[in-house]
Design a protein around this motif. Sequence first.
Motif, PDB file in Angstrom:
ATOM      1  N   ALA A 120      24.682 -22.821  -2.558  1.00  0.00           N
ATOM      2  CA  ALA A 120      25.383 -23.451  -1.527  1.00  0.00           C
ATOM      3  C   ALA A 120      26.146 -22.402  -0.599  1.00  0.00           C
ATOM      4  O   ALA A 120      27.346 -22.563  -0.316  1.00  0.00           O
ATOM      5  CB  ALA A 120      26.313 -24.535  -1.932  1.00  0.00           C
ATOM      6  N   GLY A 121      25.517 -21.355  -0.411  1.00  0.00           N
ATOM      7  CA  GLY A 121      26.263 -20.286   0.559  1.00  0.00           C
ATOM      8  C   GLY A 121      27.205 -19.229  -0.419  1.00  0.00           C
ATOM      9  O   GLY A 121      27.651 -18.496   0.464  1.00  0.00           O
ATOM     10  N   GLU A 122      27.346 -19.355  -1.642  1.00  0.00           N
ATOM     11  CA  GLU A 122      28.346 -18.760  -2.242  1.00  0.00           C
ATOM     12  C   GLU A 122      27.438 -17.792  -3.518  1.00  0.00           C
ATOM     13  O   GLU A 122      26.677 -18.693  -4.122  1.00  0.00           O
ATOM     14  CB  GLU A 122      29.497 -19.439  -2.855  1.00  0.00           C
ATOM     15  CG  GLU A 122      30.447 -20.141  -1.852  1.00  0.00           C
ATOM     16  CD  GLU A 122      30.994 -19.279  -0.880  1.00  0.00           C
ATOM     17  OE1 GLU A 122      31.499 -18.172  -1.687  1.00  0.00           O
ATOM     18  OE2 GLU A 122      31.427 -19.411   0.116  1.00  0.00           O
ATOM     19  N   LEU A 123      27.859 -16.828  -3.826  1.00  0.00           N
ATOM     20  CA  LEU A 123      27.443 -16.011  -4.799  1.00  0.00           C
ATOM     21  C   LEU A 123      28.113 -16.355  -6.140  1.00  0.00           C
ATOM     22  O   LEU A 123      29.384 -16.402  -6.354  1.00  0.00           O
ATOM     23  CB  LEU A 123      27.578 -14.651  -4.601  1.00  0.00           C
ATOM     24  CG  LEU A 123      26.791 -13.785  -5.572  1.00  0.00           C
ATOM     25  CD1 LEU A 123      25.261 -13.886  -5.621  1.00  0.00           C
ATOM     26  CD2 LEU A 123      26.835 -12.367  -5.372  1.00  0.00           C
ATOM     27  N   GLU A 124      27.473 -17.175  -6.974  1.00  0.00           N
ATOM     28  CA  GLU A 124      28.015 -17.759  -8.054  1.00  0.00           C
ATOM     29  C   GLU A 124      27.502 -17.059  -9.551  1.00  0.00           C
ATOM     30  O   GLU A 124      26.488 -16.713  -9.705  1.00  0.00           O
ATOM     31  CB  GLU A 124      27.313 -19.336  -8.515  1.00  0.00           C
ATOM     32  CG  GLU A 124      28.053 -20.323  -7.327  1.00  0.00           C
ATOM     33  CD  GLU A 124      29.684 -20.180  -7.602  1.00  0.00           C
ATOM     34  OE1 GLU A 124      30.013 -20.202  -8.624  1.00  0.00           O
ATOM     35  OE2 GLU A 124      30.089 -20.513  -6.447  1.00  0.00           O
ATOM     36  N   PRO A 125      28.566 -16.685 -10.410  1.00  0.00           N
ATOM     37  CA  PRO A 125      28.343 -15.930 -11.649  1.00  0.00           C
ATOM     38  C   PRO A 125      27.158 -17.022 -12.397  1.00  0.00           C
ATOM     39  O   PRO A 125      28.040 -18.023 -12.814  1.00  0.00           O
ATOM     40  CB  PRO A 125      29.542 -15.454 -12.143  1.00  0.00           C
ATOM     41  CG  PRO A 125      30.362 -16.143 -11.221  1.00  0.00           C
ATOM     42  CD  PRO A 125      30.033 -16.652  -9.991  1.00  0.00           C
ATOM     43  N   LEU A 126      26.232 -16.500 -12.908  1.00  0.00           N
ATOM     44  CA  LEU A 126      25.438 -17.429 -13.973  1.00  0.00           C
ATOM     45  C   LEU A 126      25.806 -16.927 -15.514  1.00  0.00           C
ATOM     46  O   LEU A 126      26.109 -17.915 -16.175  1.00  0.00           O
ATOM     47  CB  LEU A 126      24.035 -17.099 -13.774  1.00  0.00           C
ATOM     48  CG  LEU A 126      23.535 -17.545 -12.456  1.00  0.00           C
ATOM     49  CD1 LEU A 126      21.957 -17.018 -12.397  1.00  0.00           C
ATOM     50  CD2 LEU A 126      23.511 -19.136 -12.184  1.00  0.00           C
ATOM     51  N   GLY A 127      26.363 -15.630 -16.015  1.00  0.00           N
ATOM     52  CA  GLY A 127      26.537 -15.388 -17.059  1.00  0.00           C
ATOM     53  C   GLY A 127      26.584 -13.888 -17.256  1.00  0.00           C
ATOM     54  O   GLY A 127      26.643 -13.132 -15.997  1.00  0.00           O
ATOM     55  N   VAL A 128      26.196 -13.381 -18.421  1.00  0.00           N
ATOM     56  CA  VAL A 128      26.488 -12.039 -18.758  1.00  0.00           C
ATOM     57  C   VAL A 128      24.974 -11.560 -19.134  1.00  0.00           C
ATOM     58  O   VAL A 128      24.474 -12.035 -19.665  1.00  0.00           O
ATOM     59  CB  VAL A 128      27.371 -11.848 -19.935  1.00  0.00           C
ATOM     60  CG1 VAL A 128      27.384 -10.106 -20.370  1.00  0.00           C
ATOM     61  CG2 VAL A 128      28.611 -12.252 -19.761  1.00  0.00           C
ATOM     62  N   GLY A 129      24.776 -10.335 -18.221  1.00  0.00           N
ATOM     63  CA  GLY A 129      23.447  -9.876 -18.491  1.00  0.00           C
ATOM     64  C   GLY A 129      23.479  -8.321 -19.224  1.00  0.00           C
ATOM     65  O   GLY A 129      24.774  -7.694 -18.752  1.00  0.00           O
ATOM     66  N   LEU A 130      22.850  -7.949 -20.099  1.00  0.00           N
ATOM     67  CA  LEU A 130      23.000  -6.472 -20.799  1.00  0.00           C
ATOM     68  C   LEU A 130      21.714  -5.832 -19.745  1.00  0.00           C
ATOM     69  O   LEU A 130      20.495  -6.069 -20.118  1.00  0.00           O
ATOM     70  CB  LEU A 130      22.713  -6.373 -21.812  1.00  0.00           C
ATOM     71  CG  LEU A 130      22.783  -5.016 -22.812  1.00  0.00           C
ATOM     72  CD1 LEU A 130      24.003  -4.415 -22.457  1.00  0.00           C
ATOM     73  CD2 LEU A 130      22.688  -5.165 -24.303  1.00  0.00           C
ATOM     74  N   TYR A 131      22.124  -4.551 -19.023  1.00  0.00           N
ATOM     75  CA  TYR A 131      21.025  -4.076 -18.213  1.00  0.00           C
ATOM     76  C   TYR A 131      20.864  -2.702 -18.880  1.00  0.00           C
ATOM     77  O   TYR A 131      21.851  -1.654 -19.058  1.00  0.00           O
ATOM     78  CB  TYR A 131      21.630  -3.935 -16.923  1.00  0.00           C
ATOM     79  CG  TYR A 131      20.497  -3.304 -16.027  1.00  0.00           C
ATOM     80  CD1 TYR A 131      19.378  -4.150 -15.320  1.00  0.00           C
ATOM     81  CD2 TYR A 131      20.268  -1.928 -15.831  1.00  0.00           C
ATOM     82  CE1 TYR A 131      18.334  -3.498 -14.891  1.00  0.00           C
ATOM     83  CE2 TYR A 131      19.187  -1.181 -15.033  1.00  0.00           C
ATOM     84  CZ  TYR A 131      18.113  -2.214 -14.525  1.00  0.00           C
ATOM     85  OH  TYR A 131      17.176  -1.557 -13.833  1.00  0.00           O
TER      86      TYR A 131
END
Length: 178
Positions: A146-157
């Motif tokens: 909806a036009g906003e950057l939303e955090p989905l969760g934690v990723g380990l890169y």
Amino acid sequence: MRDETAEDENWGQQFDRLPETPEDRVVEGRPSREEVVDWWVERFGLDPETFENYTFWEKGAGKIWAFPAEMVDPIQVEGLGMRILRTRQRHWKPSTNAVQRFCRGATKNVIELSPGEAKAFVAGHDQQLDRWEGDWGYLVAAHELAGELEPLGVGLYLHGELRSTVPKGRQEDLVKLD
């Protein structure tokens, strides 16, 4: 029963408030409020005021909780607020709930995922993403909704791979994520 005078020990059955600064530390290994806030600021570029109205507590060895109010210290309850961080290990790990709650304003270590990558991430799948040029370690995995950057969760890169750390009970098979 715990000796109530043993203030210099960690006791996993109760919540103990974090000391304000490292100089105030009584329990060895327990982070201070200042260190916790600084970690979120340094790692994700959050404004320190994000946590202004929260008290921080440890239950167990390194499980840090945030609570938006004052409470007696120590307190023996099962839960208090939201678990936000795991410390007392080599790399501190933020919780999925904390990233979703506090990291909308993150300016560092945020990887924006395409719709397909976001679907795979929330379903718990690891994926090769060689385009990331930032820090390795724990990232905020985000997707535009909806036009906003939303955090989905934690990723380990690590080594070109984004590993999903979305808890199994929260993984979703999303039909449409765009």
